[in-house]
Write an enzyme that holds these catalytic residues in place. Structure first.
Site, mmCIF file in Angstrom:
data_model
loop_
_atom_site.group_PDB
_atom_site.id
_atom_site.type_symbol
_atom_site.label_atom_id
_atom_site.label_comp_id
_atom_site.label_asym_id
_atom_site.label_seq_id
_atom_site.Cartn_x
_atom_site.Cartn_y
_atom_site.Cartn_z
ATOM 1 N N GLU A 93 0.913 -1.405 0.075
ATOM 2 C CA GLU A 93 0.046 0.017 0.005
ATOM 3 C C GLU A 93 0.912 1.362 -0.037
ATOM 4 O O GLU A 93 1.675 1.505 0.806
ATOM 5 C CB GLU A 93 -0.856 -0.109 1.300
ATOM 6 N N ARG A 148 5.771 -13.499 9.205
ATOM 7 C CA ARG A 148 6.253 -12.429 8.843
ATOM 8 C C ARG A 148 7.653 -12.189 9.810
ATOM 9 O O ARG A 148 7.773 -12.588 10.719
ATOM 10 C CB ARG A 148 5.393 -11.095 9.113
ATOM 11 N N LYS A 172 3.714 2.383 11.075
ATOM 12 C CA LYS A 172 3.607 3.920 10.314
ATOM 13 C C LYS A 172 3.229 4.967 11.283
ATOM 14 O O LYS A 172 3.794 5.956 11.206
ATOM 15 C CB LYS A 172 2.673 3.656 9.099
#
Length: 635
Positions: free
Chosen positions: A89, A316, A326
């Site tokens: 994204e 992950r 973020k």
């Protein structure tokens, strides 16, 4: 690196002496045994020649694809043409965790002679900015991968809209006008505490009503959050990803590529699998947080009758001792805790690049960890160990003095200059050598001199000799000068201990780095050195009392404004990048980035040039420390 300091050998323990006054009882004499026959002489084994001092062979860079999880994924669907995708994204900068996704998706395709798309999942115009698109593409290339094509989910907005209408016509979707609270209650509330799940009151509205309402959403009848298109899935399924997920929502924000054409935008759950299908993805590889989404992924492809790719999930990569969110990174940047998104203390990929971490080291680290379905929580120290091993094999060595003090060698002439040849790497002769000037005045690090000597200190002190790296003979300190106000040593006087002809040379216990003073040779080269320590004090900043901002390490950056480096730096600059691997291998053709000028500062750490370098000012970043730092102490 090689330990340049001498280590005092430990003496063997003395054998206990017999007490001569202790009289012992005499034993009867034994009959002597007959002599043994002589043994047959055996041929002496041939001594193996010592292996040359060269770097160890690198680990197989493709081992993660040859074994374990990724091998089983390929075996499950050994397609003739492997097609993968990396679908970020564009609403933030990539971090260390994304490097695993990039390495897996691009690497899996490359290993199996396939292709990989870089697809921007640009379905939320409220959060997307052009700088993120640019930075993401740069980071993929920096890691050494070239996308088969750069695509955008927005390329398919028309096609996605058509499939949404098709899904409504097949009674697979409906327009809902419920509030967020109402939708949450329909799903049982927080963790199912509000009672059993139940259907939205709009779920069974006629298909044509939903189609008309969906078009009304598109045409501007409703404001954001007043209407949603939801998929009609299976509320009895135990998987929350089947509880009538949203497919479209209203966002009144122009899109960076389609402008004002659309007021409705597809969600990730609707877009992702369909775009995978449009691009004929063979293996849709994503992290385990999307494991539950696999059911809805496959359900939607089947519901609109299109090709269904195979989705599989891996664990992950998460780094402890820092933050990767973020939102939290943005706060650190906006509130000036760091210089910016590329601050070398952050674990954004642009931050790691500026710090000097080679892209090949990141790929080697991911490969070394391997791939499985387990979440990989890795400490920063382990990441740095992997980087250090990589740099040990790939960068040259130079002498760097962080906090210099001059040493005047009184028994050398004022104009004395001796060329000292230094190897760029004692382990790799192919890197070559360079020459530095040894002069009457040299600079050493302040930590390499003590006003008072001690048994545990092996470097320079009054009356004590020390070796200067590669200089034929040692120097001995005879006196020093101090600043009357601060008490700091400002100068050391020494003598060059060259033995008289015929006299045996006594090798010093320790050798230290130094930089000669010679105007003719433009030596030393002045530099500002930035030493980066962990940004946070704990292993889990999020759990710190007062939150992660209260856990910030006040000593995360130390600056040495008057450091000095030897003249070999000029050749290292000319021969950059160090090493020419991954995405940096093509930088020799243009102007290599400052961060590609990497070297080991002997006895100090690994360094690169920072982008703040300009004009005559050299700025260096420490990439990682040396292994020996922790145990260096005061020796």
């Amino acid at each position: 690196m090689d330990n340049e300091e001498g280590v005092r050998p430990q003496a063997l323990p003395e054998r206990p002496k017999e007490d001569q006054n202790n009289t012992k009882k005499e034993k009867p004499a034994k009959t002597p045994k007959p002599p043994k026959p002589p043994k047959e002489s055996k041929p002496q084994p041939i001594k193996k020649e010592k292996a040359p001092n060269v770097p160890a062979a690198p680990a197989d860079p493709n081992s993660m694809f040859k074994e374990g999880f990724l091998k089983s994924v390929h075996n499950e669907k050994p397609s003739e043409k492997i097609i993968t995708r990396f679908p970020p994204e564009p609403n933030g900068f990539l971090h260390i965790g994304h490097s695993k996704a990039i390495a897996i998706n691009f690497g899996f395709a490359r290993y199996h002679h396939g292709v990989c798309y870089l697809r921007f999942d640009d379905t939320n115009p409220e959060a997307e900015e052009e700088k993120y698109f640019t930075a993401i593409e740069e980071m993929v290339q920096w890691l050494g991968f070239k996308p088969y094509q750069v695509t955008y989910s927005s390329d398919n907005f028309d096609k996605l809209y058509e499939l949404a209408e098709r899904l409504i016509e097949k009674d697979g979707a409906y327009v809902c006008h419920c509030t967020d609270t109402e939708i949450k209650l329909q799903k049982g509330g927080e963790k199912g505490t509000a009672g059993p799940r139940y259907a939205c009151p709009h779920r069974d509205r006629p298909t044509q009503d939903s189609l008309a309402e969906f078009r009304a959403m598109r045409d501007g009848k409703y404001r954001p959050r007043e209407a949603f298109l939801r998929m009609k899935q299976d509320l009895t399924d135990g998987n929350p990803q089947m509880w009538d997920l949203a497919a479209y929502r209203i966002l009144e924000k122009p899109h960076h590529r389609t402008g004002n054409k659309w007021r409705i935008y597809p969600t990730y759950d609707f877009t992702h699998c369909l775009c995978d299908s449009f691009e004929n993805i063979s293996h849709s590889l994503c992290t385990t947080e999307f494991q539950l989404s696999r059911v809805s992924y496959e359900w939607l492809c089947d519901a609109v009758d299109i090709y269904k790719p195979m989705q599989r999930e891996y664990g992950r990569l998460n780094l402890t001792g820092t933050v990767l969110s973020k939102r939290k990174l943005l706060k650190l940047v906006e509130e000036k805790y760091v210089r910016g998104w590329d601050d070398p203390r952050l674990y954004t990929l642009i931050g790691l690049r500026r710090r000097g971490i080679p892209p090949g080291a990141i790929l080697a680290f991911v490969n070394e960890l391997g791939v499985s379905t387990a979440l990989t929580n890795i400490q920063i120290v382990r990441f740095e160990q992997s980087v250090r091993r990589y740099l040990e094999q790939t960068v040259p060595r130079l002498m760097l003095v962080l906090d210099p003090i001059p040493v005047i060698i009184d028994n050398l002439p004022d104009n004395y200059v001796e060329d000292i040849e230094l190897p760029f790497s004692p382990k790799d002769p192919s890197l070559g050598t360079h020459v530095v000037p040894f002069t009457k005045t040299v600079y050493i690090d302040r930590t390499d001199f003590r006003e008072e000597d001690s048994k545990e200190f092996f470097r320079l002190a009054p009356g004590k000799a020390v070796g200067l790296l590669k200089v034929p003979f040692p120097i001995k300190a005879i006196s020093f000068e101090k600043d009357s106000k601060t008490g700091a040593v400002t100068c050391v006087h020494a003598t060059y201990e060259k033995p008289e002809e015929g006299t045996a040379f006594k090798k010093p216990k320790t050798y230290i780095q130094w930089v000669g003073s010679s105007t003719k040779h433009n030596s030393p080269v002045a530099a500002e050195v930035r030493i980066f320590n962990p940004l946070f004090k704990s292993e889990n900043p999020d759990t710190a009392e007062g939150g992660y901002l209260s856990d910030i390490n006040p000593n995360s950056e130390e600056i040495y404004p008057t450091a000095m480096i030897e003249t070999g730096i000029e050749e290292v600059k000319k021969r950059a990048p160090w090493p020419a691997e991954a995405g940096e291998k093509h930088e020799k053709e243009g102007k290599p980035g400052w961060e590609t000028i990497r070297f080991q500062g002997l006895r100090v750490g690994y360094f690169c040039m920072d982008s703040d370098t300009e004009g005559g000012k050299v700025v260096l970043n420490r990439i990682v420390s040396l292994k020996e730092d922790a145990g260096k102490g005061g020796s």
